[in-house]
Design a protein around this motif. Structure first.
Motif, PDB file in Angstrom:
ATOM      1  N   ALA A   1       5.869   4.413   5.690  1.00 30.95           N
ATOM      2  CA  ALA A   1       5.995   4.427   7.148  1.00 30.95           C
ATOM      3  C   ALA A   1       4.679   4.793   7.814  1.00 30.95           C
ATOM      4  O   ALA A   1       4.344   4.266   8.879  1.00 30.95           O
ATOM      5  CB  ALA A   1       7.099   5.388   7.569  1.00 30.95           C
TER       6      ALA A   1
ATOM      7  N   THR B   1       1.829  -0.888   0.749  1.00 34.07           N
ATOM      8  CA  THR B   1       3.237  -1.248   0.880  1.00 34.07           C
ATOM      9  C   THR B   1       3.355  -2.616   1.540  1.00 34.07           C
ATOM     10  O   THR B   1       2.580  -2.932   2.429  1.00 34.07           O
ATOM     11  CB  THR B   1       3.953  -0.213   1.769  1.00 34.07           C
ATOM     12  OG1 THR B   1       3.691   1.092   1.266  1.00 34.07           O
ATOM     13  CG2 THR B   1       5.440  -0.439   1.811  1.00 34.07           C
TER      14      THR B   1
ATOM     15  N   TRP C   1      11.042  -2.746   1.189  1.00 26.66           N
ATOM     16  CA  TRP C   1       9.625  -2.599   0.912  1.00 26.66           C
ATOM     17  C   TRP C   1       9.372  -2.893  -0.558  1.00 26.66           C
ATOM     18  O   TRP C   1      10.185  -2.578  -1.419  1.00 26.66           O
ATOM     19  CB  TRP C   1       9.165  -1.185   1.208  1.00 26.66           C
ATOM     20  CG  TRP C   1       9.072  -0.863   2.655  1.00 26.66           C
ATOM     21  CD1 TRP C   1       9.240  -1.726   3.696  1.00 26.66           C
ATOM     22  CD2 TRP C   1       8.807   0.389   3.222  1.00 26.66           C
ATOM     23  NE1 TRP C   1       9.078  -1.063   4.880  1.00 26.66           N
ATOM     24  CE2 TRP C   1       8.818   0.242   4.621  1.00 26.66           C
ATOM     25  CE3 TRP C   1       8.561   1.649   2.698  1.00 26.66           C
ATOM     26  CZ2 TRP C   1       8.578   1.293   5.488  1.00 26.66           C
ATOM     27  CZ3 TRP C   1       8.333   2.693   3.564  1.00 26.66           C
ATOM     28  CH2 TRP C   1       8.335   2.508   4.937  1.00 26.66           C
TER      29      TRP C   1
ATOM     30  N   VAL D   1      11.198   0.483  -3.910  1.00 29.21           N
ATOM     31  CA  VAL D   1      10.952   1.891  -3.585  1.00 29.21           C
ATOM     32  C   VAL D   1      11.453   2.786  -4.715  1.00 29.21           C
ATOM     33  O   VAL D   1      10.760   3.714  -5.141  1.00 29.21           O
ATOM     34  CB  VAL D   1      11.633   2.272  -2.243  1.00 29.21           C
ATOM     35  CG1 VAL D   1      11.557   3.760  -2.007  1.00 29.21           C
ATOM     36  CG2 VAL D   1      11.006   1.509  -1.095  1.00 29.21           C
TER      37      VAL D   1
ATOM     38  N   VAL E   1      12.115   9.755  -0.755  1.00 28.30           N
ATOM     39  CA  VAL E   1      11.816  10.078   0.644  1.00 28.30           C
ATOM     40  C   VAL E   1      10.301  10.156   0.864  1.00 28.30           C
ATOM     41  O   VAL E   1       9.797   9.772   1.923  1.00 28.30           O
ATOM     42  CB  VAL E   1      12.540  11.361   1.099  1.00 28.30           C
ATOM     43  CG1 VAL E   1      12.010  12.588   0.404  1.00 28.30           C
ATOM     44  CG2 VAL E   1      12.473  11.529   2.594  1.00 28.30           C
TER      45      VAL E   1
ATOM     46  N   TYR F   1       8.990   6.566   1.031  1.00 27.64           N
ATOM     47  CA  TYR F   1       9.302   6.011   2.351  1.00 27.64           C
ATOM     48  C   TYR F   1       8.366   6.575   3.423  1.00 27.64           C
ATOM     49  O   TYR F   1       7.897   5.846   4.297  1.00 27.64           O
ATOM     50  CB  TYR F   1      10.751   6.289   2.742  1.00 27.64           C
ATOM     51  CG  TYR F   1      11.731   5.278   2.218  1.00 27.64           C
ATOM     52  CD1 TYR F   1      11.660   3.945   2.609  1.00 27.64           C
ATOM     53  CD2 TYR F   1      12.752   5.655   1.351  1.00 27.64           C
ATOM     54  CE1 TYR F   1      12.567   3.007   2.131  1.00 27.64           C
ATOM     55  CE2 TYR F   1      13.661   4.729   0.876  1.00 27.64           C
ATOM     56  CZ  TYR F   1      13.569   3.406   1.267  1.00 27.64           C
ATOM     57  OH  TYR F   1      14.462   2.490   0.801  1.00 27.64           O
TER      58      TYR F   1
END
Length: 71
Positions: free
Chosen positions: A33, A39, A46, A14, A26, A29
């Motif tokens: 998500a 990913t 990850w 990441v 962020v 991420y």
């Protein structure tokens, strides 16, 4: 000795993909998500393939998926 294609096709973290992509961790991420960025969950962390992220960015994925989470 590794060839050049092996080095460019390696798995990135990441932090590494955020630095490569020029975005905040962020945000990476959040995209992961939401499953909008290519990913892979390898164990806990990850991982990303640079060639897949490049293709996703070229296809406009980064522009279409701003999260509002940018710092």
């Amino acid at each position: 000795m590794m060839n050049k294609s092996a080095m460019t096709d390696r798995w990135l973290s990441v932090v590494a993909i955020a630095a490569y992509h020029g975005d905040y961790i962020v945000t990476i991420y959040a995209w992961g998500a939401k499953k909008v960025m290519p990913t892979y969950l390898v164990g806990y962390p990850w991982k990303f393939r640079r060639v897949e992220v490049d293709a996703w960015v070229k296809a406009g994925g980064a522009n279409d998926n701003k999260t509002g989470d940018e710092v």
